[in-house]
Design a protein around this motif. Structure first.
Motif, PDB file in Angstrom:
ATOM      1  N   GLY A   1      -9.885  16.134 -31.365  1.00  0.00           N
ATOM      2  CA  GLY A   1      -9.671  15.754 -32.297  1.00  0.00           C
ATOM      3  C   GLY A   1      -8.340  14.707 -31.913  1.00  0.00           C
ATOM      4  O   GLY A   1      -7.143  14.555 -32.435  1.00  0.00           O
ATOM      5  N   LEU A   2      -7.996  14.811 -30.644  1.00  0.00           N
ATOM      6  CA  LEU A   2      -7.292  14.006 -29.757  1.00  0.00           C
ATOM      7  C   LEU A   2      -6.650  13.062 -29.316  1.00  0.00           C
ATOM      8  O   LEU A   2      -5.996  11.817 -29.619  1.00  0.00           O
ATOM      9  N   ILE A   3      -8.127  12.100 -29.762  1.00  0.00           N
ATOM     10  CA  ILE A   3      -8.415  10.986 -29.073  1.00  0.00           C
ATOM     11  C   ILE A   3      -9.037  10.637 -30.126  1.00  0.00           C
ATOM     12  O   ILE A   3      -9.836  10.942 -30.813  1.00  0.00           O
ATOM     13  N   GLU A   4      -9.242   9.570 -29.635  1.00  0.00           N
ATOM     14  CA  GLU A   4     -10.777   8.764 -31.012  1.00  0.00           C
ATOM     15  C   GLU A   4     -10.768   7.590 -30.100  1.00  0.00           C
ATOM     16  O   GLU A   4     -10.354   6.596 -29.764  1.00  0.00           O
TER      17      GLU A   4
ATOM     18  N   TYR B   1     -11.263   3.670 -26.289  1.00  0.00           N
ATOM     19  CA  TYR B   1     -10.474   5.196 -26.623  1.00  0.00           C
ATOM     20  C   TYR B   1      -8.674   5.056 -26.651  1.00  0.00           C
ATOM     21  O   TYR B   1      -7.751   4.225 -26.204  1.00  0.00           O
ATOM     22  N   ARG B   2      -8.166   5.351 -28.288  1.00  0.00           N
ATOM     23  CA  ARG B   2      -6.826   5.249 -27.734  1.00  0.00           C
ATOM     24  C   ARG B   2      -6.556   7.286 -28.418  1.00  0.00           C
ATOM     25  O   ARG B   2      -6.970   7.856 -28.967  1.00  0.00           O
ATOM     26  N   LEU B   3      -5.191   8.038 -28.615  1.00  0.00           N
ATOM     27  CA  LEU B   3      -4.418   9.175 -28.504  1.00  0.00           C
ATOM     28  C   LEU B   3      -4.816   8.794 -31.048  1.00  0.00           C
ATOM     29  O   LEU B   3      -4.298   7.783 -31.378  1.00  0.00           O
ATOM     30  N   THR B   4      -4.894   9.998 -31.125  1.00  0.00           N
ATOM     31  CA  THR B   4      -4.821   9.947 -32.061  1.00  0.00           C
ATOM     32  C   THR B   4      -3.675  10.702 -32.859  1.00  0.00           C
ATOM     33  O   THR B   4      -2.712  10.415 -32.138  1.00  0.00           O
TER      34      THR B   4
END
Length: 131
Positions: free
Chosen positions: A73-76, A89-92
């Motif tokens: 659940g740290l990146i999307e 990709y990006r950080l949640t």
């Protein structure tokens, strides 16, 4: 997950081998995990941009780390419906929160690397040859 030198609930004590947070700790602080999270603090990146930003990481290792960090659940992973599809990709929000202290650690290492290298040299100079 607490970090406490005193006995505590094993399910929340990072010093206990049975703490479930240990696995996440391993993911976040692994050689590549910390660099992926720090790189994404600058904003969303496509796969090849991440690969190029993180010197020495193979595509296989990058893919594995992206999957693990997404599962945590740290990146999307974002897919734009173009032809061909564009994936970035990006950080949640959770990843943003967790990556801040990691970035601070990387900044500290960069700042103090000369001191650490000096200490290593002094240490190595004081070692006697093995007989």
């Amino acid at each position: 997950m607490k970090v406490s030198p005193t006995p505590a609930d094993p399910s929340t004590d990072a010093f206990n081998n049975d703490c479930p947070g240990r696995q996440v700790f391993d993911h976040v602080t692994s050689r590549w995990g910390i660099l992926v999270l720090a790189a994404l603090r600058e904003g969303p990146l496509r796969f090849y941009q991440l690969r190029d930003r993180i010197g020495g990481i193979s595509e296989k290792m990058l893919s594995q780390n992206l999957r693990v960090l997404a599962r945590d659940g740290l990146i999307e992973r974002m897919v734009e419906p173009d032809i061909p599809p564009k994936v970035s990709y990006r950080l949640t929000p959770l990843g943003q929160e967790g990556s801040a202290p990691l970035r601070a650690l990387l900044d500290w290492i960069a700042l103090r690397a000369p001191d650490i290298l000096d200490a290593q040299s002094r240490h190595d100079a004081n070692l006697s040859p093995l007989s």
